[in-house]
Design a protein around this motif. Sequence first.
Motif, PDB file in Angstrom:
ATOM      1  N   SER A 218      67.576  28.718  53.482  1.00  0.00           N
ATOM      2  CA  SER A 218      66.152  29.165  52.767  1.00  0.00           C
ATOM      3  C   SER A 218      67.071  30.894  52.446  1.00  0.00           C
ATOM      4  O   SER A 218      66.277  31.735  52.231  1.00  0.00           O
ATOM      5  CB  SER A 218      65.011  29.638  53.904  1.00  0.00           C
ATOM      6  N   PHE A 219      68.376  30.894  52.550  1.00  0.00           N
ATOM      7  CA  PHE A 219      69.237  31.753  51.746  1.00  0.00           C
ATOM      8  C   PHE A 219      70.915  31.204  51.424  1.00  0.00           C
ATOM      9  O   PHE A 219      71.175  30.756  52.517  1.00  0.00           O
ATOM     10  CB  PHE A 219      68.892  33.355  52.735  1.00  0.00           C
ATOM     11  N   GLY A 220      71.589  31.743  51.289  1.00  0.00           N
ATOM     12  CA  GLY A 220      72.979  31.506  50.819  1.00  0.00           C
ATOM     13  C   GLY A 220      73.603  31.831  52.465  1.00  0.00           C
ATOM     14  O   GLY A 220      73.520  33.097  52.606  1.00  0.00           O
ATOM     15  N   LEU A 247      77.380  32.755  62.127  1.00  0.00           N
ATOM     16  CA  LEU A 247      76.893  31.712  60.675  1.00  0.00           C
ATOM     17  C   LEU A 247      75.432  32.594  61.151  1.00  0.00           C
ATOM     18  O   LEU A 247      74.452  31.958  61.929  1.00  0.00           O
ATOM     19  CB  LEU A 247      76.776  30.828  61.674  1.00  0.00           C
ATOM     20  N   ASP A 248      74.514  32.721  60.652  1.00  0.00           N
ATOM     21  CA  ASP A 248      73.667  33.203  60.145  1.00  0.00           C
ATOM     22  C   ASP A 248      72.714  32.126  59.212  1.00  0.00           C
ATOM     23  O   ASP A 248      73.597  32.497  57.413  1.00  0.00           O
ATOM     24  CB  ASP A 248      73.950  34.323  59.423  1.00  0.00           C
ATOM     25  N   SER A 249      72.176  31.563  59.253  1.00  0.00           N
ATOM     26  CA  SER A 249      71.575  30.652  58.140  1.00  0.00           C
ATOM     27  C   SER A 249      70.378  29.483  57.965  1.00  0.00           C
ATOM     28  O   SER A 249      69.776  30.723  59.445  1.00  0.00           O
ATOM     29  CB  SER A 249      72.599  29.720  58.326  1.00  0.00           C
ATOM     30  N   SER A 259      63.690  28.692  58.115  1.00  0.00           N
ATOM     31  CA  SER A 259      64.356  29.443  59.196  1.00  0.00           C
ATOM     32  C   SER A 259      65.204  30.408  59.016  1.00  0.00           C
ATOM     33  O   SER A 259      65.327  30.391  57.780  1.00  0.00           O
ATOM     34  CB  SER A 259      64.315  28.610  60.336  1.00  0.00           C
ATOM     35  N   ASP A 260      65.143  31.151  59.814  1.00  0.00           N
ATOM     36  CA  ASP A 260      66.255  32.489  60.046  1.00  0.00           C
ATOM     37  C   ASP A 260      67.616  32.723  61.373  1.00  0.00           C
ATOM     38  O   ASP A 260      66.572  33.190  62.218  1.00  0.00           O
ATOM     39  CB  ASP A 260      66.128  33.342  59.161  1.00  0.00           C
ATOM     40  N   ILE A 261      68.392  31.792  62.014  1.00  0.00           N
ATOM     41  CA  ILE A 261      69.118  31.979  62.806  1.00  0.00           C
ATOM     42  C   ILE A 261      70.797  33.201  62.942  1.00  0.00           C
ATOM     43  O   ILE A 261      70.791  32.231  61.327  1.00  0.00           O
ATOM     44  CB  ILE A 261      69.166  30.172  63.348  1.00  0.00           C
ATOM     45  N   THR A 262      71.006  33.508  62.935  1.00  0.00           N
ATOM     46  CA  THR A 262      72.359  33.637  64.221  1.00  0.00           C
ATOM     47  C   THR A 262      72.977  33.033  65.216  1.00  0.00           C
ATOM     48  O   THR A 262      72.102  33.926  66.542  1.00  0.00           O
ATOM     49  CB  THR A 262      72.569  35.388  62.978  1.00  0.00           C
ATOM     50  N   ARG A 263      73.497  32.975  65.021  1.00  0.00           N
ATOM     51  CA  ARG A 263      74.896  32.731  66.595  1.00  0.00           C
ATOM     52  C   ARG A 263      76.347  33.057  66.378  1.00  0.00           C
ATOM     53  O   ARG A 263      76.964  32.545  64.781  1.00  0.00           O
ATOM     54  CB  ARG A 263      74.043  31.315  67.291  1.00  0.00           C
ATOM     55  N   VAL A 391      64.412  39.260  65.063  1.00  0.00           N
ATOM     56  CA  VAL A 391      65.039  40.184  65.950  1.00  0.00           C
ATOM     57  C   VAL A 391      66.746  39.100  65.717  1.00  0.00           C
ATOM     58  O   VAL A 391      67.068  38.071  66.806  1.00  0.00           O
ATOM     59  CB  VAL A 391      64.411  40.009  67.569  1.00  0.00           C
ATOM     60  N   GLU A 392      67.163  40.010  65.250  1.00  0.00           N
ATOM     61  CA  GLU A 392      68.805  40.515  65.104  1.00  0.00           C
ATOM     62  C   GLU A 392      69.307  40.760  65.278  1.00  0.00           C
ATOM     63  O   GLU A 392      70.123  42.179  63.968  1.00  0.00           O
ATOM     64  CB  GLU A 392      68.227  39.420  63.358  1.00  0.00           C
ATOM     65  N   PRO A 393      69.612  41.845  65.956  1.00  0.00           N
ATOM     66  CA  PRO A 393      70.453  43.473  66.216  1.00  0.00           C
ATOM     67  C   PRO A 393      72.441  42.454  66.724  1.00  0.00           C
ATOM     68  O   PRO A 393      72.579  41.794  66.915  1.00  0.00           O
ATOM     69  CB  PRO A 393      70.584  43.711  67.932  1.00  0.00           C
ATOM     70  N   ILE A 431      73.209  38.419  66.862  1.00  0.00           N
ATOM     71  CA  ILE A 431      72.893  36.821  67.687  1.00  0.00           C
ATOM     72  C   ILE A 431      70.804  36.988  66.731  1.00  0.00           C
ATOM     73  O   ILE A 431      70.396  38.035  66.803  1.00  0.00           O
ATOM     74  CB  ILE A 431      72.059  37.509  68.803  1.00  0.00           C
ATOM     75  N   GLU A 432      70.410  36.317  66.008  1.00  0.00           N
ATOM     76  CA  GLU A 432      68.959  36.305  65.561  1.00  0.00           C
ATOM     77  C   GLU A 432      67.876  34.532  65.440  1.00  0.00           C
ATOM     78  O   GLU A 432      68.261  34.345  65.654  1.00  0.00           O
ATOM     79  CB  GLU A 432      69.060  36.338  64.143  1.00  0.00           C
ATOM     80  N   ASP A 433      67.072  35.184  66.264  1.00  0.00           N
ATOM     81  CA  ASP A 433      65.478  34.308  67.387  1.00  0.00           C
ATOM     82  C   ASP A 433      64.578  34.524  65.353  1.00  0.00           C
ATOM     83  O   ASP A 433      65.115  35.825  65.561  1.00  0.00           O
ATOM     84  CB  ASP A 433      65.223  34.268  68.014  1.00  0.00           C
TER      85      ASP A 433
HETATM   86 MN    MN Z   1      69.795  35.738  59.142  1.00  0.00          MN
END
Ligand code: MN
Length: 462
Positions: A218-220, A247-249, A259-263, A391-393, A431-433
Amino acid sequence: MFDSIIYSQRRKNLLQKISNGIILFPGNNNVPRNFGSMSYPFRQDSSFLYYWGLDFPNLSALIDTETNEEIIFGDDRPVDDIVWMGPDTPMVEKAENVGVSVVKPGFDLKEYLTTAISNGKKIHYLPQYRSENVLFLSELLGINPAYVNKYVSNELIKAVADQRSVKSGEEVMEIEKALDISYEMYITAMKMIREGLTEKEVCGHIESIANIRGAGVSFGTILSVRGEILHNESYNNTMQNGDMVLLDSGAETDMHYASDITRVIPVSGKFSDRQKEIYNVVLNSQLKAIKMIKPGIKYKDIHLTAAKVIADGLKQLGLMKGDISSAVEQGAHALFFPHGLGHMMGLDVHDMESLGEDYIGYDDKVKRSNQFGLAYLRLGKELKEGYVLTVEPGVYFIPALIDQWKNENKFAGFIDYDEVEKYRNFGGIRIEDDILVTGDGYRVLGKPIPKTVEEVEEYCGK
Ligand code: MN
Ligand code: GLY
Ligand code: MN
């Protein structure tokens, strides 16, 4: 594609908000990559997908608000093209699938609009982010290209933004499908990451999951041991024990919901004590922010609370000092957390931002700040039931920013620069959910992706 009734209903709802003229939606076309007939992968415009559902190039569509007539302009594939691309569904059938009974050849659009304009009808259209479509509208409407995005319809922007912001049940299900893909991408990354691999190798593997299960990313993808570079899109580093990979993907479903998640994943499989300490500051901030989500609360207030949790955590680690409320009010925390807490998500990963970020994230009650850090908050306004947002602080140690602030002695009463120096090469943690605002609170969307230190370590290197 959803049932045709859903697209008809969406257009009917839009019509209730725009009561004059013609609402015009130009679809996207193929964009050449190296030469005319070698294109980037096709991506339909998201508002076109929302109202007209058709995921093909070379289409335009309009609604005449006075007659309620809905028309799709487009052509059946000519035999010359069938030779190269194979047969295609006739336009009439494609239109029927989205509840539209009138189809006209693409060539007729110009004449249709010229007549409408000469009859004094206003043409409403949305801001255009592709230069091809700027030129297309310039030609169709007889406007200098430089003015195409000045004559956009604010009425239409507001109506579309209101409608697309509130997600229906079937849209939330699509977003959760995208999150199922993310789950697989993250579990794969956690299991795969180890010393000696390059960022590129891991990126290639997880992006293949997005390609196989849906419509791609959904994005680079951001995948880097240099997590402090917020939108790092190069993959040249080799992973070493002691590094953390940020990893933000995101993935898109076949219908293009995102979707947009970061771990953050430790290369050795274990976070160091110092990494754990910062990780837990970010995690506490994210969990506190998520818990505050409910209709009526301003997202800007949640952002500021998340910033206070970060500043307080950094104070306990000796990196910040003084009164935390004043520090956050003045923006001192932005040395470590220089971006916004999140954004809307839907058919676009930064949903509808092509319509103008402030139309989506702000309103008459909440205006965008110009303070460094807070100015990057893309969503500040009151939340409503049905919004989907991230939510991605994060906490980052950005050497260039540290040097600049330290040289200026900026916020010296709130920041202990000697301590900060010790973290100079730390990198960054985010961290993003993705969260749905419900009637009385929130729901974290998707199957839970390992998030605590213990959960992430459990999957590492398996
Ligand atoms: Mn993201
Ligand atoms: N990767 C972009 C974002 O999380 O907003
Ligand atoms: Mn995001």
